[in-house]
Design an enzyme around this catalytic site. Structure first.
Site: not given
Ligand code: TRP
Ligand code: ZN
Length: 877
Positions: A127, A268, A270-271, A304, A307, A326
């Site tokens: 992401e 962190a 959320e994969n 996470e 998500h 988010e």
């Molecule tokens: N989606 C993640 C969250 O909100 C955060 C995230 C977005 C992220 N881009 C990133 C984490 C790049 C690490 C590196 O929890």
């Molecule tokens: Zn998030």
């Protein structure tokens, strides 16, 4: 900037994808010198696209292409176009299979985006647009595909090989390598892809969902961190239960994995089925981790996990919709944390963050709406506005609809859009539908930037018994935007009589005012006395509300308001009023004296043993320098610091017995537990401890030293260390710092705290110390946690030293940004934040800050990330 300026991407240009990817098969051969990535994409034209003859354009960020095969036919160089941004193939059929081989060098990838290495393991961060650094793909969230991933690597170096979904197969090769194949049955966008290869230890737990699915929970860490896993696993189970009970959402795979990595740009990720965490956001142990960190970890683990539904099962159509996942997920994790501890204290902490950092963002050159209309680099839009203000917008929907209707709306949303990539409009439409509301005006919260200001005043007519509350709203313009249409604002309120009792509102009058016009009068009849209004209870909207309260009225609200948040807020308003007056007095060269009412108010709460100690701790904490700065039209750096220090010293002197008694009352002898009541006591005790030291009473110093050397947990040890460094005698501070390092140098996360404490010290030699610490054997510019702990803490949490009048703080920060610009653009760009606020300072500081921004701008090759923030910061308004 020597090359062409990077281009701006606009929401209004959104088009559905021309192609879809039904299946994605990936094969990784992870090696020390090179990694081979083979992909096999089963694709077809998107029937919803109006251009059925469009060429195939795959994203690929600076990739080395080894082979390209279309429907079994190897493509020669004249059959496709390959450049820095991707791959174009003309004349592809309606349905086809593309195979690509790319070669990567993860060991050289310092951006921590795409495939990279951290402490000898391979890991990924995709992401928002990192997948295109791994292989050619439609790297956009509205292209969802079913993934199968095979990982091949050396068995001894990388005994653990993980990817999303379920482990389908594994085996050994003759050459010392082994392999695993993972299948993720849920279609997902590429940004949710992840892999891990490393020598990791696993801690296991289990969870049975309410429909009876047995889920294995696996937490992977390096061997030396095995003693720090319990808290995250407990938090995860609490979050899983909570989401079932509060949103009816169950986990959907048989396996849920979390991996801790040391090199990570954010908190962190959320994969799907394989969350990857910054080790600082998952590892905890009483010996090494403060209460604040324990709570943060609980919240992030929950975030996470949540998500999985708000983000993964239902995802974003495009990155302009980022707050869809988010904002909603932050709202969900905040509600969860409120349920796990004190809801009022959690609310106070969130409001403090919002009002200091998000309001400042909304007032600066990077201001943007919760749904931005454009961006140059999406990584720059993982902001407090998208996350925290986005959560406030969802919270307002919850307030407007009520809990029951909100739940029906979220059920409808998950149900209707499961497996799809959607928009914030789709989310709001579900809420409108279940509640029978028209939220057209409300949606301005998604499109207008800036923090609305509400000016409130009241009038009581004794003769008729009529009470009138008048509200006016306006919102300052932000770069490129007027924000001039009125917002739809829920103002939760109550009226208090002279005894402090809640006055019952007349039948039919709701405790939430819907304030939607520029100016509105709310009339209440039948009142026998002039009431005192309690406005914006629970901070029901992300606005700045002013009301001409007298200091006596604020004292009154502090002790009588039935809303806990507003009791605290009354105390903050009183303290702000007094501090602002002192800043002015100091600037005018007058002697400072403290209004006795603040002392009395603090004495009152400190003596009341019935109150929740955590709330008392919040009440007796003065508004931060950053909040006072945000409230200022022109920031008086030294004035704010001096006024606040003056008030702290006066309070410490005048309330010494009260602080001492509260300290002793809240000092427990039983061993550390992460549990609400014990946490509350520690928080009050440690606030008192700092005041006791400030008082300069020798007993204070000895108490702090005793606590530092005798503490059985990091919360107490760290509180004492900070107090000694900030307010203690130098020799004693140096001794404590040396002792602390000696004891904890083996623990990277504790060493981060050691860096931060020193970077935050308000003394004149701090910058020299920070420069010196950059040479410390444990410092590493390649590790974002280290950068944040030392450089970030100095620039963001140490106003007086960062804003030194000679500009040395600015120069230091700009040098670091230039060093990191290409090495890690995301981190470089984030470090810019304090410099973007240059317009709020005096002329000389403005000049110095601008000069540094311009120096950065002149660098030869600026990353998109840094380019966007610097150029927007220097642009004319
Ligand atoms: N989606 C993640 C969250 O909100 C955060 C995230 C977005 C992220 N881009 C990133 C984490 C790049 C690490 C590196 O929890
Ligand atoms: Zn998030």
């Amino acid at each position: 900037m020597s090359q062409d300026n990077p281009r701006t991407i606009y929401l209004k240009d959104y088009r559905v994808p021309a192609f879809l990817i039904d299946r994605t098969e990936l094969h990784f051969e992870l090696g020390e010198k090179a990694t081979l990535v083979k992909s096999r994409l089963s694709m077809r034209r998107n029937p919803a696209c109006e251009h059925q003859d469009a060429p195939l354009c795959l994203h690929g960020d600076d990739l080395q292409l080894r082979r390209l095969v279309l429907d079994g036919v190897t493509q020669t160089g004249d059959q496709y176009l390959h450049d820095k941004e991707g791959l174009t193939l003309h004349n592809v059929p309606v349905q086809f299979v593309v195979e690509c081989v790319t070669l990567l060098k993860p060991q050289d990838n310092s951006s921590l985006e795409g495939l990279y290495r951290s402490n000898g393991m391979f890991c990924t961060q995709c992401e928002a647009e990192g997948f295109r650094k791994i292989t050619f793909y439609l790297d956009r969230p509205d292209v969802m595909s079913v993934f199968t991933t095979t990982l091949v690597a050396d068995r001894t170096r990388y005994p653990v090989l993980l990817s999303n979904g379920n482990l389908a197969d594994q085996g050994e090769l003759d050459d010392g390598r082994h392999w695993t194949t993972w299948e993720d049955p849920f279609p997902k966008p590429a940004y949710l892809f992840a892999l891990i290869a490393g020598d990791l230890q696993r801690v296991e737990d289990r969870f049975t969902t309410r429909s009876g699915r047995d889920v294995a929970l696996h937490l992977y860490v390096e061997a030396q961190n095995l003693h720090k896993c319990e808290h995250a696993l407990d938090s995860l189970k609490r979050a899983m239960t909570w989401d079932e009970q509060n949103y009816g959402r169950e986990y959907d795979l048989d396996l849920f994995m979390i991996v801790a990595v040391d090199h990570f740009n954010m908190g962190a990720m959320e994969n799907k089925g394989l969350n990857i965490f910054n080790s600082s956001c998952v590892l905890a142990n009483p010996d090494t981790t403060t209460d604040a960190a324990f709570q943060r970890i609980e919240g992030i683990v929950a975030h996470e996990y949540f998500h999985n539904w708000s983000g993964n099962r239902v995802t974003c159509r495009d990155w302009f919709q980022l707050s869809l996942k988010e904002g909603f997920t932050v709202f969900r994790d905040a509600t969860f944390s409120a349920d796990m501890g004190s809801a009022t204290v959690k609310r106070i902490e969130d409001v403090n963050l919002l009002r200091t950092a998000q309001f400042a963002e909304d007032a600066g050159p990077m201001a943007h709406p919760v749904r931005p209309p454009s961006f140059i680099e999406i990584s720059n839009f993982y902001t407090l506005t998208v996350y925290e203000k986005g959560a406030e917008v969802v919270r307002m929907l919850h307030t407007l609809l009520g809990a029951a209707a909100f739940r029906r709306g979220s059920d409808l949303y998950f149900d209707r859009f499961d497996g799809q990539a959607v928009t914030t409009d789709d989310f709001v439409a579900c809420m409108e539908e279940v509640a029978g509301l028209d939220l057209t005006q409300f949606k301005r919260w998604y499109t207008q930037a800036g923090t609305p200001c509400i000016d409130a005043e009241d009038h009581y007519d004794a003769e008729s018994g009529r009470y009138t509350l008048t509200l006016r709203q306006h919102c300052p313009a932000t770069p490129g935007q007027a924000n001039d249409k009125p917002f739809y604002i829920p103002v939760v309120f109550g009226l208090l009589d002279a005894e402090g009792n809640e006055i019952a509102l007349p039948a039919g009058v709701d405790s939430t005012l819907t304030f939607s016009e520029s100016e509105q009068c709310f009339v209440f009849d039948g009142l026998t006395e002039k009431p005192i209004p309690s406005l914006l209870r629970g901070f029901s909207a992300p606005v700045k509300l002013t009301f001409p309260y007298s200091r006596d009225e604020l004292m009154f609200l502090m002790s009588h308001d039935s809303d806990g948040f507003n009791r605290w807020e009354a105390g903050q308003r009183l303290a702000v009023d007094i501090l602002q007056e002192l800043v002015k007095a100091r600037a005018a060269g007058q002697a400072l004296s403290l209004d006795g009412r603040l002392v009395e108010a603090f004495r009152h709460v400190l003596r009341d043993e019935q109150l929740d100690p955590a709330m008392v701790a919040k009440v007796v904490t003065l508004p931060s320098e950053s909040y006072l700065s945000e409230l200022s039209a022109r920031i008086d750096v030294e004035g704010i610091h001096a006024a606040r220090e003056f008030v702290r010293l006066e309070l410490a002197r005048q309330l010494y017995p009260e602080f001492l008694a509260a300290y002793q009352r809240n000092t427990r002898v039983e061993p550390y537990r992460f549990e609400a009541e014990a946490l509350a006591c520690r928080s009050l005790k440690n606030i008192c401890l700092a005041y006791l030291l400030v008082s300069a009473d020798p007993e204070g110093l000895s108490l702090v030293e005793t606590q530092f050397y005798a503490a059985d947990n990091m919360t107490d040890r760290q509180a004492a260390l900070s107090a000694l460094v900030n307010d203690g005698v130098q020799a004693s501070a140096e001794r404590a710092l040396a002792d602390f390092y000696q004891a904890w140098q083996h623990d990277a996360l504790v060493v981060n705290q050691w860096f931060s404490v020193q970077a935050c010290a308000p003394q004149a030699q701090t910058l020299d110390r920070v420069v010196q610490l950059m040479q410390h054997a444990d410092f590493d510019l390649g590790n974002p946690n280290r950068v944040r702990a030392l450089i970030g803490a100095f620039a963001n949490q140490n106003a007086v030293q960062f804003h030194r009048p000679d500009g040395a703080g600015y120069r230091f920060l700009a040098d670091r940004i230039i060093e990191l610009n290409l090495r890690n653009p995301q981190i470089a760009s984030r470090l810019l934040t304090p410099l973007t606020r240059w317009r709020k300072y005096d002329a000389e500081r403005q000049r110095l800050m601008r000069a540094e921004l311009e120096r950065i701008q002149r660098q030869d090759s600026l990353s998109k990330d840094v380019f966007e923030v610097v150029s927007k910061s220097l642009a004319d308004l």
